[in-house]
Design a protein around this motif. Structure first.
Motif, PDB file in Angstrom:
ATOM      1  N   ASP A 124       0.820  -1.219   0.000  1.00 20.23           N
ATOM      2  CA  ASP A 124       0.000   0.000   0.000  1.00 20.23           C
ATOM      3  C   ASP A 124       0.856   1.272   0.000  1.00 20.23           C
ATOM      4  OD1 ASP A 124       0.977   0.032   2.588  1.00 20.23           O
ATOM      5  OD2 ASP A 124      -0.992   0.008   3.572  1.00 20.23           O
ATOM      6  N   GLY A 125       2.175   1.129  -0.163  1.00 23.80           N
ATOM      7  CA  GLY A 125       3.057   2.287  -0.223  1.00 23.80           C
ATOM      8  C   GLY A 125       3.572   2.771   1.119  1.00 23.80           C
ATOM      9  N   SER A 126       3.101   2.185   2.205  1.00 24.28           N
ATOM     10  CA  SER A 126       3.633   2.545   3.524  1.00 24.28           C
ATOM     11  C   SER A 126       4.997   1.899   3.712  1.00 24.28           C
ATOM     12  CB  SER A 126       2.666   2.114   4.628  1.00 24.28           C
ATOM     13  OG  SER A 126       2.437   0.711   4.604  1.00 24.28           O
ATOM     14  N   VAL A 137      15.114   3.300  20.429  1.00 22.45           N
ATOM     15  CA  VAL A 137      15.245   2.548  19.180  1.00 22.45           C
ATOM     16  C   VAL A 137      14.068   1.594  19.046  1.00 22.45           C
ATOM     17  CG1 VAL A 137      16.663   0.894  17.918  1.00 22.45           C
ATOM     18  CG2 VAL A 137      17.762   2.717  19.245  1.00 22.45           C
ATOM     19  N   GLN A 138      13.419   1.628  17.875  1.00 19.01           N
ATOM     20  CA  GLN A 138      12.279   0.761  17.662  1.00 19.01           C
ATOM     21  C   GLN A 138      11.950   0.654  16.181  1.00 19.01           C
ATOM     22  OE1 GLN A 138       8.430   2.603  18.862  1.00 19.01           O
ATOM     23  NE2 GLN A 138       9.722   4.335  19.456  1.00 19.01           N
ATOM     24  N   ILE A 139      11.157  -0.346  15.856  1.00 16.56           N
ATOM     25  CA  ILE A 139      10.588  -0.504  14.520  1.00 16.56           C
ATOM     26  C   ILE A 139       9.275   0.250  14.485  1.00 16.56           C
ATOM     27  CG2 ILE A 139       9.584  -2.175  12.926  1.00 16.56           C
ATOM     28  CD1 ILE A 139      11.688  -4.185  13.971  1.00 16.56           C
ATOM     29  N   SER A 140       9.081   1.031  13.437  1.00 15.42           N
ATOM     30  CA  SER A 140       7.872   1.839  13.297  1.00 15.42           C
ATOM     31  C   SER A 140       7.337   1.717  11.876  1.00 15.42           C
ATOM     32  CB  SER A 140       8.152   3.320  13.603  1.00 15.42           C
ATOM     33  OG  SER A 140       8.621   3.495  14.919  1.00 15.42           O
ATOM     34  N   GLY A 141       6.102   2.168  11.684  1.00 14.91           N
ATOM     35  CA  GLY A 141       5.492   2.158  10.364  1.00 14.91           C
ATOM     36  C   GLY A 141       4.929   3.517  10.019  1.00 14.91           C
ATOM     37  N   THR A 142       4.987   3.855   8.740  1.00 10.67           N
ATOM     38  CA  THR A 142       4.399   5.105   8.261  1.00 10.67           C
ATOM     39  C   THR A 142       2.953   4.880   7.841  1.00 10.67           C
ATOM     40  OG1 THR A 142       4.835   4.868   5.877  1.00 10.67           O
ATOM     41  CG2 THR A 142       6.659   5.657   7.269  1.00 10.67           C
ATOM     42  N   PRO A 143       2.176   5.955   7.708  1.00 11.92           N
ATOM     43  CA  PRO A 143       0.887   5.840   7.029  1.00 11.92           C
ATOM     44  C   PRO A 143       1.113   5.524   5.549  1.00 11.92           C
ATOM     45  CG  PRO A 143       1.087   7.923   8.240  1.00 11.92           C
ATOM     46  CD  PRO A 143       2.453   7.326   8.160  1.00 11.92           C
ATOM     47  N   THR A 144       0.046   5.302   4.822  1.00 11.39           N
ATOM     48  CA  THR A 144       0.135   5.216   3.368  1.00 11.39           C
ATOM     49  C   THR A 144       0.446   6.614   2.818  1.00 11.39           C
ATOM     50  OG1 THR A 144      -2.207   5.700   3.029  1.00 11.39           O
ATOM     51  CG2 THR A 144      -1.590   3.383   3.349  1.00 11.39           C
ATOM     52  N   PRO A 145       0.871   6.721   1.572  1.00 12.53           N
ATOM     53  CA  PRO A 145       1.151   8.043   1.011  1.00 12.53           C
ATOM     54  C   PRO A 145      -0.032   9.008   1.053  1.00 12.53           C
ATOM     55  CG  PRO A 145       2.157   6.358  -0.351  1.00 12.53           C
ATOM     56  CD  PRO A 145       1.307   5.641   0.658  1.00 12.53           C
ATOM     57  N   ASN A 146      -1.260   8.487   1.121  1.00 10.44           N
ATOM     58  CA  ASN A 146      -2.422   9.381   1.230  1.00 10.44           C
ATOM     59  C   ASN A 146      -2.862   9.597   2.674  1.00 10.44           C
ATOM     60  OD1 ASN A 146      -3.718   7.012   1.892  1.00 10.44           O
ATOM     61  ND2 ASN A 146      -5.041   6.952   0.087  1.00 10.44           N
ATOM     62  N   ASP A 148      -3.369   7.271   5.280  1.00 16.82           N
ATOM     63  CA  ASP A 148      -4.170   6.264   5.972  1.00 16.82           C
ATOM     64  C   ASP A 148      -3.360   5.643   7.110  1.00 16.82           C
ATOM     65  OD1 ASP A 148      -5.819   4.241   6.818  1.00 16.82           O
ATOM     66  OD2 ASP A 148      -6.046   3.309   4.853  1.00 16.82           O
ATOM     67  N   LEU A 149      -3.858   5.781   8.337  1.00 13.52           N
ATOM     68  CA  LEU A 149      -3.149   5.279   9.515  1.00 13.52           C
ATOM     69  C   LEU A 149      -3.417   3.795   9.786  1.00 13.52           C
ATOM     70  CD1 LEU A 149      -3.581   8.314  11.937  1.00 13.52           C
ATOM     71  CD2 LEU A 149      -1.470   7.533  10.866  1.00 13.52           C
ATOM     72  N   SER A 150      -4.258   3.177   8.994  1.00 13.20           N
ATOM     73  CA  SER A 150      -4.445   1.727   9.113  1.00 13.20           C
ATOM     74  C   SER A 150      -3.575   1.019   8.074  1.00 13.20           C
ATOM     75  CB  SER A 150      -5.914   1.345   8.927  1.00 13.20           C
ATOM     76  OG  SER A 150      -6.395   1.744   7.648  1.00 13.20           O
ATOM     77  N   SER A 151      -2.390   1.539   7.873  1.00 11.93           N
ATOM     78  CA  SER A 151      -1.494   1.032   6.832  1.00 11.93           C
ATOM     79  C   SER A 151      -0.925  -0.329   7.199  1.00 11.93           C
ATOM     80  CB  SER A 151      -0.353   2.020   6.602  1.00 11.93           C
ATOM     81  OG  SER A 151       0.548   1.997   7.695  1.00 11.93           O
ATOM     82  N   GLN A 152      -0.450  -1.017   6.175  1.00 13.12           N
ATOM     83  CA  GLN A 152       0.180  -2.322   6.387  1.00 13.12           C
ATOM     84  C   GLN A 152       1.463  -2.196   7.214  1.00 13.12           C
ATOM     85  OE1 GLN A 152       0.614  -3.386   2.264  1.00 13.12           O
ATOM     86  NE2 GLN A 152      -1.327  -4.506   2.192  1.00 13.12           N
ATOM     87  N   ALA A 153       2.223  -1.127   7.010  1.00 10.86           N
ATOM     88  CA  ALA A 153       3.471  -0.962   7.760  1.00 10.86           C
ATOM     89  C   ALA A 153       3.204  -0.727   9.240  1.00 10.86           C
ATOM     90  CB  ALA A 153       4.283   0.193   7.183  1.00 10.86           C
ATOM     91  N   ILE A 154       2.207   0.067   9.566  1.00  8.51           N
ATOM     92  CA  ILE A 154       1.881   0.310  10.971  1.00  8.51           C
ATOM     93  C   ILE A 154       1.391  -0.972  11.631  1.00  8.51           C
ATOM     94  CG2 ILE A 154       0.280   1.515  12.517  1.00  8.51           C
ATOM     95  CD1 ILE A 154       0.521   3.944  10.633  1.00  8.51           C
ATOM     96  N   LEU A 155       0.549  -1.726  10.930  1.00  7.60           N
ATOM     97  CA  LEU A 155       0.065  -2.988  11.477  1.00  7.60           C
ATOM     98  C   LEU A 155       1.228  -3.954  11.711  1.00  7.60           C
ATOM     99  CD1 LEU A 155      -3.164  -3.518   9.328  1.00  7.60           C
ATOM    100  CD2 LEU A 155      -3.036  -2.855  11.734  1.00  7.60           C
ATOM    101  N   LEU A 156       2.163  -4.020  10.764  1.00  5.77           N
ATOM    102  CA  LEU A 156       3.298  -4.927  10.910  1.00  5.77           C
ATOM    103  C   LEU A 156       4.234  -4.463  12.021  1.00  5.77           C
ATOM    104  CD1 LEU A 156       4.832  -7.400   9.971  1.00  5.77           C
ATOM    105  CD2 LEU A 156       5.868  -6.022   8.153  1.00  5.77           C
ATOM    106  N   ALA A 157       4.481  -3.158  12.111  1.00  5.23           N
ATOM    107  CA  ALA A 157       5.330  -2.639  13.185  1.00  5.23           C
ATOM    108  C   ALA A 157       4.744  -2.967  14.549  1.00  5.23           C
ATOM    109  CB  ALA A 157       5.508  -1.129  13.030  1.00  5.23           C
ATOM    110  N   ASN A 158       3.453  -2.757  14.714  1.00 10.31           N
ATOM    111  CA  ASN A 158       2.806  -3.063  15.986  1.00 10.31           C
ATOM    112  C   ASN A 158       2.902  -4.549  16.309  1.00 10.31           C
ATOM    113  OD1 ASN A 158       2.012  -0.437  16.627  1.00 10.31           O
ATOM    114  ND2 ASN A 158       0.116  -0.595  15.465  1.00 10.31           N
TER     115      ASN A 158
END
Length: 219
Positions: A124-126, A137-146, A148-158
């Motif tokens: 999804d571009g996150s 120090v931690q692993i984090s995720g961005t929103p999608t480029p538009n 969206d805070l339910s991005s795949q990267a945020i879900l994976l980071a959590n």
């Protein structure tokens, strides 16, 4: 923990002793074990031996990637300068923020305020990333480029932080960064002859790549 100035030397001109050693510094482990959910980095400014700031962390990662003994010249530099410094060494190319069209694992993104390392770009571009940012120090995720805070990267980071770094995640549960991480950062991309990919990590989906990396650490 995130320490303003952590990883730098006393003169604040380059890498300090902790950023030119292989592995974790015992002082980092001890200091982290003493902190609770109320940790405020502003109470520990320039306690440089107790943790790492963003550029100190990236410099330490580079040292542990390329060096094989403690105490050699380090890689710590200002967050806005390190990507261009690496490019000037001939180790890869610098891509201005306005021209970034993809993110690959190992890319280093920096501006005058922060620097981070890409772990992978999601469908999804996150972007999944690792960095030192308050509280540490931690692993984090961005929103999608538009945005969206339910991005795949945020879900994976959590998921990664809660499952693999449970004690940390319980104290510091926020593993989301804002949309600015996809904007206004110049990108350094490695020349594959300098940072090789013998295990084919770039071809793996990001979640599979992370599973592989953690499995390698455990073994």
């Amino acid at each position: 923990m995130y320490i303003w100035g952590g990883g730098w030397n006393e003169e604040d001109t380059g890498a300090g002793v902790e950023a030119t050693r292989l592995g974790l510094a015992p002082a980092w482990v001890e200091f982290t074990s003493q902190q609770d959910s109320s940790y405020d980095y502003e109470d520990h400014l320039y306690e440089i031996h107790n943790g790492l700031d963003c550029s100190g962390f990236v410099g330490w990662v580079l040292y542990n990637t390329f060096e094989h003994e403690d105490g050699k010249d380090g890689y710590v530099a200002l967050s806005g300068e390190l990507p261009s410094d690496l490019a000037q060494k001939g180790w890869g190319k610098l891509i201005p923020a306005a021209k970034i069209d993809s993110y690959e694992p190992g890319d280093i993104l920096g501006n005058e305020g922060h620097i981070y390392i890409v772990l992978g770009e999601m469908e999804d571009g996150s972007v999944l990333l690792v960095h030192s940012s308050p509280p540490g120090v931690q692993i984090s995720g961005t929103p999608t480029p538009n945005g969206d805070l339910s991005s795949q990267a945020i879900l994976l980071a959590n998921s990664i932080m809660s499952e693999r770094y449970t004690a940390w995640s319980e104290k510091y549960p926020n593993h989301t960064v804002d949309l600015s991480y996809l904007q206004g950062y110049d990108q350094f991309r490695w020349d594959p002859s300098i940072l090789t990919d013998v295990h084919g990590l770039k071809k793996m989906p990001t979640d599979s790549r992370m599973d592989y990396l953690f499995s390698s650490l455990e073994n």
